[in-house]
Design an enzyme around this catalytic site. Structure first.
Site, PDB file in Angstrom:
ATOM      1  N   ASP A   9     -17.378 -20.668  18.175  1.00 30.95           N
ATOM      2  CA  ASP A   9     -18.776 -20.681  18.628  1.00 30.95           C
ATOM      3  C   ASP A   9     -19.343 -19.306  18.274  1.00 30.95           C
ATOM      4  O   ASP A   9     -19.549 -18.478  19.123  1.00 30.95           O
ATOM      5  CB  ASP A   9     -18.884 -20.990  20.121  1.00 30.95           C
ATOM      6  N   HIS A 243     -11.138 -10.777  21.909  1.00 35.28           N
ATOM      7  CA  HIS A 243     -10.495 -11.955  22.481  1.00 35.28           C
ATOM      8  C   HIS A 243     -10.117 -12.970  21.404  1.00 35.28           C
ATOM      9  O   HIS A 243      -8.969 -13.422  21.328  1.00 35.28           O
ATOM     10  CB  HIS A 243     -11.420 -12.613  23.505  1.00 35.28           C
TER      11      HIS A 243
END
Length: 330
Positions: A9, A243
């Site tokens: 995303d 991340h």
């Protein structure tokens, strides 16, 4: 070489994962599935195409993913963290409207079917919606995937979307629970490990000083933007947590990079205060599980080893070293 399909995303940390994949000679990026998450699906799709164009890799297919979570509610976006367009201060010169009203999971299934069985690794670094839909639509084809890595969850540590939930699991807790309960050969890379996956401002300066392509030129502005955001969120943090990049690095199974434990995993998804909470049994005396529902969970990451590896890959130092070694052998 690791054959990878990336589900993303594409905000800032997703962009860093994609840049890493494009720069790493040990990764063969087969496709990118782009869904909603940090920003709208149309923007994430546009951002992927923009990055592939900068890398001269427009040959890599981009597949339209989900536009909203499985419960049908409107998604919550994070322009304050990733910028209005998803790439911090960068304004890609491509209209997002070009990518509206698309859906092409059939392309994903075709790519998997046309490759050798058990050769493809899926890395999911966004909401789990598109991955869950793919398994629901065509479990026979998805069963040919060798292994799956998911960036998500926070086990016995604070969340980053709520006090208890990590953003990817919180953004579609139903899908996250489905993936953790049903996808075989699953590795979860949660905040426990990714909070240690830091790139400091000095690391970013070093990468920028060695830039050799338009793709690498955007690393400094997007990570400077990200660093300022994190200084507001967590004053004094030494760098920006990568991340999503950590989940992609994990696929290479670099010795001593990650520490893992195996547990069965559930994700709270019944719309309570704890929505998105990742649950596993880490009580004293608990041990690694076994069986079909067992998930490998990263519980720690070697920060120095991670940063050194990422810098080496992004700046092509590894490729240059290998080239020198080949010349010496001659």
């Amino acid at each position: 070489m690791k054959k990878v399909i990336l589900f993303a995303d594409t905000g800032i940390d997703d962009a860093m994962a994609l840049i890493y994949a494009l720069r790493n000679p040990d990764i063969d990026l087969l496709a990118v599935v782009s869904g909603y998450g940090n920003v709208e699906r149309e923007k994430t799709y546009r951002n992927v195409e923009y990055l592939l164009d900068l890398a001269g890799r427009s040959d890599i297919p981009v597949i339209s993913g989900a536009t909203r979570p499985l419960n049908g509610e409107d998604p919550v976006f994070f322009p304050d963290i990733h910028g209005e367009e998803g790439l911090g201060p960068i304004q890609p010169p491509i209209p997002e409207e070009r990518y509206a009203n698309r859906s092409n999971f059939s392309k994903l299934f075709r790519i998997i079917k046309e490759d050798d069985p058990n050769e493809i690794t899926i890395v999911n670094v966004g909401r789990c919606t598109s991955l869950a839909i793919a398994w629901y639509l065509n479990p026979e084809v998805m069963a040919d995937v060798k292994q799956t890595y998911v960036m998500g969850g926070a086990f016995l540590v604070p969340g980053n979307a709520t006090a208890v939930a990590e953003a990817n699991f919180y953004g579609d807790a139903i899908a996250a629970n489905y993936v953790c309960q049903h996808v075989p050969d699953l590795t979860v890379i949660p905040l426990n490990a990714t909070r240690e996956a830091l790139l400091t401002p000095e690391d970013v300066d070093l990468i920028d000083a060695r830039t050799d392509s338009p793709l690498l030129d955007i690393v400094e502005p997007i990570l400077d933007f990200y660093y300022e955001v994190y200084q507001e969120l967590e004053p004094g943090i030494e760098g920006t947590p990568q991340h999503d990049l950590a989940a992609l690095v994990a696929t290479l199974e670099i010795p001593r990079m990650f520490t893992y434990e195996k547990r069965e995993v559930r994700v709270q998804h019944e719309e309570s205060y704890a929505n998105g909470l990742s649950i596993a049994n880490f009580r004293p005396g608990s041990t690694d599980c076994s069986g079909d529902n067992c998930v490998r969970i990263a519980v720690d990451l070697n920060r120095a080893l991670f940063a050194n590896h990422v810098i080496e890959v992004l700046t092509n130092q590894r490729r240059r070293r290998n080239h020198r070694q080949r010349r010496q052998k001659k």
